[in-house]
Design an enzyme around this catalytic site. Structure first.
Site, PDB file in Angstrom:
ATOM      1  N   ASP A 173      -8.379  80.967  40.128  1.00  0.00           N
ATOM      2  CA  ASP A 173      -7.765  82.287  40.279  1.00  0.00           C
ATOM      3  C   ASP A 173      -7.182  82.723  38.943  1.00  0.00           C
ATOM      4  O   ASP A 173      -6.387  81.986  38.337  1.00  0.00           O
ATOM      5  CB  ASP A 173      -6.662  82.242  41.333  1.00  0.00           C
ATOM      6  CG  ASP A 173      -7.211  82.052  42.749  1.00  0.00           C
ATOM      7  OD1 ASP A 173      -8.431  82.265  42.931  1.00  0.00           O
ATOM      8  OD2 ASP A 173      -6.442  81.713  43.645  1.00  0.00           O
ATOM      9  N   GLU A 227      -8.177  71.805  47.681  1.00  0.00           N
ATOM     10  CA  GLU A 227      -8.112  73.238  47.942  1.00  0.00           C
ATOM     11  C   GLU A 227      -6.793  73.591  48.619  1.00  0.00           C
ATOM     12  O   GLU A 227      -6.342  72.870  49.516  1.00  0.00           O
ATOM     13  CB  GLU A 227      -9.293  73.666  48.830  1.00  0.00           C
ATOM     14  CG  GLU A 227      -9.284  75.090  49.305  1.00  0.00           C
ATOM     15  CD  GLU A 227      -9.189  76.096  48.165  1.00  0.00           C
ATOM     16  OE1 GLU A 227      -8.372  77.038  48.285  1.00  0.00           O
ATOM     17  OE2 GLU A 227      -9.919  75.952  47.158  1.00  0.00           O
ATOM     18  N   ASP A 241     -13.099  67.915  42.356  1.00  0.00           N
ATOM     19  CA  ASP A 241     -13.242  69.339  42.058  1.00  0.00           C
ATOM     20  C   ASP A 241     -11.958  70.032  42.491  1.00  0.00           C
ATOM     21  O   ASP A 241     -11.659  70.114  43.686  1.00  0.00           O
ATOM     22  CB  ASP A 241     -14.453  69.912  42.801  1.00  0.00           C
ATOM     23  CG  ASP A 241     -14.807  71.321  42.352  1.00  0.00           C
ATOM     24  OD1 ASP A 241     -14.740  71.594  41.136  1.00  0.00           O
ATOM     25  OD2 ASP A 241     -15.173  72.148  43.212  1.00  0.00           O
ATOM     26  N   ASN A 250      -1.783  71.518  47.197  1.00  0.00           N
ATOM     27  CA  ASN A 250      -1.491  72.315  46.013  1.00  0.00           C
ATOM     28  C   ASN A 250      -1.603  71.360  44.828  1.00  0.00           C
ATOM     29  O   ASN A 250      -0.763  70.486  44.642  1.00  0.00           O
ATOM     30  CB  ASN A 250      -0.076  72.896  46.117  1.00  0.00           C
ATOM     31  CG  ASN A 250       0.315  73.731  44.915  1.00  0.00           C
ATOM     32  OD1 ASN A 250      -0.335  73.701  43.878  1.00  0.00           O
ATOM     33  ND2 ASN A 250       1.400  74.468  45.054  1.00  0.00           N
ATOM     34  N   ASP A 275     -15.299  82.927  34.035  1.00  0.00           N
ATOM     35  CA  ASP A 275     -15.926  84.126  33.492  1.00  0.00           C
ATOM     36  C   ASP A 275     -14.896  85.060  32.865  1.00  0.00           C
ATOM     37  O   ASP A 275     -15.245  86.132  32.378  1.00  0.00           O
ATOM     38  CB  ASP A 275     -16.716  84.865  34.580  1.00  0.00           C
ATOM     39  CG  ASP A 275     -15.863  85.210  35.792  1.00  0.00           C
ATOM     40  OD1 ASP A 275     -14.931  84.443  36.112  1.00  0.00           O
ATOM     41  OD2 ASP A 275     -16.121  86.244  36.431  1.00  0.00           O
TER      42      ASP A 275
END
Length: 210
Positions: free
Chosen positions: A118, A65, A40, A92, A154
């Protein structure tokens, strides 16, 4: 343990995030390194893969992350739950994904998810978005045939850009010509639940490595 406070957005182009870090010995991380692996990318606090690791012990899970305090906290939660099929890595992804993939046993990686990354709305900041052509090519180079890539956002512009960059690479084939109405993952992320509770749309695509 209380939640750590971190900046919501981190500039992946900053010098402090450009270092290539050594990889762990994966055989000391996972109880069974031969199990299929789900990565993920941009896992935030890691609750999505934590829940999956709990529900599906026959899979291994790896959260990537860029915000180190979140990774430290997620691994503490992992240890408290005594999960031996889950790990979080501070990195990263735009710099280190290829190093991560090259360090793993061949063919174990079967699923990659990139969920609500982001958005970096300003055009001059689009280069900070996680799904860039080199990242797509890294995945094309290391994913075995049949492995899946799941993306969702979204923000229509972000979702469309991710979709178009994977579609532009001949290694990946979308499983639908339309946005998916349902999430094919076993469970939703916290962000997805919040978006749907607000009755806002979510744009999803599932790709197969061909």
């Amino acid at each position: 343990m209380a939640l750590v406070r971190v900046r919501e957005h981190v500039n992946p182009l900053a010098n402090r995030y450009k270092a290539v870090r050594p990889m762990p010995d994966w055989s000391t991380i996972y109880a069974d390194l031969s199990q299929p692996l789900h990565i993920d990318i941009g896992c935030a606090r890691g609750r999505f893969v934590h829940q999956l690791a709990t529900q599906q012990p026959d899979w291994n899970y790896l959260g990537l992350e860029i915000r180190e305090p979140l990774v430290l906290q997620a691994n503490e939660w992992r240890d408290a739950a005594q999960l031996e099929n889950l790990h979080y890595l501070f990195c990263n992804a735009n710099i280190m994904l290829r190093t991560v993939l090259a360090s793993l046993p061949s063919a174990v990686l079967q699923c990659v998810s990139i969920q609500f990354p982001d958005p970096w709305f300003k055009k001059k900041h689009h280069k900070r978005r996680v799904v860039q052509p080199p990242l797509v090519q890294d995945l094309a180079d290391y994913l075995p045939a049949g492995a899946q890539i799941f993306i969702q956002s979204d923000i229509l512009d972000v979702a469309a850009e991710m979709r178009d960059r994977f579609t532009a690479n001949a290694a990946f084939q979308p499983q639908s010509t339309d946005w998916l109405a349902e999430n094919p993952m076993p469970l939703p992320t916290e962000r997805e639940i919040g978006v749907l509770n607000n009755q806002d749309p979510v744009y999803r695509v599932l790709f197969t490595r061909v």
